[in-house]
Scaffold this motif. Structure first.
Motif, PDB file in Angstrom:
ATOM      1  N   ARG A 235       0.760  -1.237   0.056  1.00 34.18           N
ATOM      2  CA  ARG A 235      -0.314   0.094  -0.045  1.00 34.18           C
ATOM      3  C   ARG A 235       0.877   1.321  -0.246  1.00 34.18           C
ATOM      4  O   ARG A 235       0.511   2.035  -0.765  1.00 34.18           O
ATOM      5  CB  ARG A 235      -0.958  -0.108   1.274  1.00 34.18           C
ATOM      6  CG  ARG A 235      -2.338  -0.842   1.095  1.00 34.18           C
ATOM      7  CD  ARG A 235      -3.048  -0.616   2.258  1.00 34.18           C
ATOM      8  NE  ARG A 235      -2.891  -0.957   3.431  1.00 34.18           N
ATOM      9  CZ  ARG A 235      -2.901  -2.066   4.303  1.00 34.18           C
ATOM     10  NH1 ARG A 235      -3.329  -3.225   3.820  1.00 34.18           N
ATOM     11  NH2 ARG A 235      -2.514  -2.109   5.279  1.00 34.18           N
ATOM     12  N   SER A 236       1.888   1.448   0.866  1.00 38.28           N
ATOM     13  CA  SER A 236       2.838   2.514   0.624  1.00 38.28           C
ATOM     14  C   SER A 236       3.436   2.736  -0.575  1.00 38.28           C
ATOM     15  O   SER A 236       3.489   3.916  -0.875  1.00 38.28           O
ATOM     16  CB  SER A 236       3.948   2.239   1.716  1.00 38.28           C
ATOM     17  OG  SER A 236       5.043   1.285   1.291  1.00 38.28           O
ATOM     18  N   LEU A 237       3.680   1.840  -1.577  1.00 34.18           N
ATOM     19  CA  LEU A 237       4.257   1.874  -2.553  1.00 34.18           C
ATOM     20  C   LEU A 237       3.259   2.324  -3.636  1.00 34.18           C
ATOM     21  O   LEU A 237       3.779   2.891  -4.768  1.00 34.18           O
ATOM     22  CB  LEU A 237       5.153   0.648  -3.114  1.00 34.18           C
ATOM     23  CG  LEU A 237       6.276   0.262  -2.338  1.00 34.18           C
ATOM     24  CD1 LEU A 237       6.784  -1.278  -2.573  1.00 34.18           C
ATOM     25  CD2 LEU A 237       7.480   1.348  -2.106  1.00 34.18           C
ATOM     26  N   ALA A 238       1.846   2.082  -3.588  1.00 32.52           N
ATOM     27  CA  ALA A 238       0.867   2.300  -4.423  1.00 32.52           C
ATOM     28  C   ALA A 238       0.060   3.399  -4.226  1.00 32.52           C
ATOM     29  O   ALA A 238      -0.809   3.790  -4.981  1.00 32.52           O
ATOM     30  CB  ALA A 238       0.093   0.872  -4.553  1.00 32.52           C
TER      31      ALA A 238
ATOM     32  N   LYS B 154       5.035  10.871  -2.186  1.00 32.72           N
ATOM     33  CA  LYS B 154       4.948   9.906  -0.549  1.00 32.72           C
ATOM     34  C   LYS B 154       5.380   8.621  -1.250  1.00 32.72           C
ATOM     35  O   LYS B 154       6.111   7.809  -0.475  1.00 32.72           O
ATOM     36  CB  LYS B 154       3.716  10.055  -0.005  1.00 32.72           C
ATOM     37  CG  LYS B 154       3.244  11.374   0.485  1.00 32.72           C
ATOM     38  CD  LYS B 154       1.869  11.258   1.020  1.00 32.72           C
ATOM     39  CE  LYS B 154       1.497  12.640   1.885  1.00 32.72           C
ATOM     40  NZ  LYS B 154       0.224  12.498   2.423  1.00 32.72           N
ATOM     41  N   ALA B 155       4.930   8.027  -2.325  1.00 30.72           N
ATOM     42  CA  ALA B 155       5.425   6.782  -2.665  1.00 30.72           C
ATOM     43  C   ALA B 155       6.818   6.845  -3.016  1.00 30.72           C
ATOM     44  O   ALA B 155       7.340   5.541  -2.448  1.00 30.72           O
ATOM     45  CB  ALA B 155       4.434   6.504  -4.034  1.00 30.72           C
ATOM     46  N   ARG B 156       7.299   7.627  -3.390  1.00 31.48           N
ATOM     47  CA  ARG B 156       8.997   7.678  -3.620  1.00 31.48           C
ATOM     48  C   ARG B 156       9.487   7.709  -2.418  1.00 31.48           C
ATOM     49  O   ARG B 156      10.543   6.962  -2.209  1.00 31.48           O
ATOM     50  CB  ARG B 156       9.187   8.773  -4.495  1.00 31.48           C
ATOM     51  CG  ARG B 156      10.753   9.009  -4.785  1.00 31.48           C
ATOM     52  CD  ARG B 156      11.136  10.266  -5.387  1.00 31.48           C
ATOM     53  NE  ARG B 156      12.322  10.609  -5.611  1.00 31.48           N
ATOM     54  CZ  ARG B 156      13.299   9.921  -6.560  1.00 31.48           C
ATOM     55  NH1 ARG B 156      12.558   9.207  -7.509  1.00 31.48           N
ATOM     56  NH2 ARG B 156      14.469  10.171  -6.716  1.00 31.48           N
TER      57      ARG B 156
END
Length: 266
Positions: A135-138, A144-146
């Motif tokens: 979820r953090s990467l998507a 924020k994902a970066r």
């Protein structure tokens, strides 16, 4: 600028530097050969390093199809053939470690010593990253994902010291993906990693093998390291205390000599 041709006629860009026995370095998913920029100097006094742009990245061809870790291994073999290298050491990290597994299993006569870093046998036997990490990467906010990816790759202390991280080709980071990949190639790399399953082939690897992993790696969970070490004969396991996914860069002063000494002994 050297190029090889794959079995299905895809152009493959590669670079060679250093002196000594050949050492093939295989990059992670959706990354080009600059993945190794900080690490190559650790090896170039003892080894002739060979790096390549996986198909879909860098200056290599970007076909619509043909993306699989086993195909990437055959691509690497095409580069070795173009160089006239019959046998070499192989060091693969992340998806590059998955590619290295196939190279060593399918072509044991070509691999002298094998190092598998921060990698996995793939599903269904490997340990996948958590739903929280996914979820953090998507998340839709790209910044924020970066940042989430950065924090999975490097420790907070390293990130605090590296506002302008090491690079030799003008980009901000060398391990966060090739920014110039077309969407179809990026998707192809994602599917290649997700579909990787070398479990049945691992016991056939004959090369002496070193498995290296950071103890704090949540991107590719550390639990995969002992799975590989138990499955592959003649394997040594080394865990890097406190390291995350990019242990090979952040902790290169520790792991560079470790890998070089292991390969020198074989």
């Amino acid at each position: 600028m050297p190029f090889a041709r794959s079995a299905d006629d895809v152009q493959l860009h590669y670079q060679v530097s250093g002196s000594g026995e050949p050492l093939l370095l295989l990059s992670g998913q959706a990354n080009n050969l600059h993945w190794w920029d900080r690490v190559r100097p650790d090896f170039e006094r003892e080894f002739t390093t060979v790096v390549l742009d996986h198909r879909g990245t860098g200056l290599s061809g970007k076909p619509e199809g043909g993306y699989a870790t086993r195909t990437f291994a055959e691509d690497a073999l095409s580069v070795l053939d173009d160089l006239g290298v019959d046998r070499c050491h192989v060091y693969g990290t992340s998806m590059g470690g998955r590619v290295a597994q196939w190279l060593a299993a399918d072509h044991p006569e070509r691999v002298r010593g094998l190092v598998l870093g921060c990698t996995s046998p793939g599903p269904p036997h490997g340990v996948e990253r958590s739903a929280e990490v996914r979820r953090s990467l998507a998340q839709p906010d790209r910044l924020k994902a970066r940042r989430a990816l950065l924090e999975l790759m490097y420790t907070p202390a390293w990130l605090e010291r590296h506002d302008e991280p090491f690079t030799t080709h003008g980009g901000p980071f060398t391990t966060l993906g090739d920014p110039d990949m077309p969407p179809h190639a990026r998707k192809g790399h994602l599917l290649a990693s997700g579909n990787h399953n070398s479990w049945d082939a691992l016991p056939s690897i004959t090369a002496p093998t070193l498995v290296v992993h950071g103890t704090d790696d949540e991107f590719n969970p550390t639990a995969n390291a002992p799975l590989l070490a138990k499955r592959i004969p003649d394997t040594r396991l080394h865990l890097v205390e406190g390291a995350r996914h990019a242990y090979f860069e952040e902790f290169h002063h520790e792991t560079g000599p470790l890998v070089a000494d292991f390969l020198d002994a074989h």
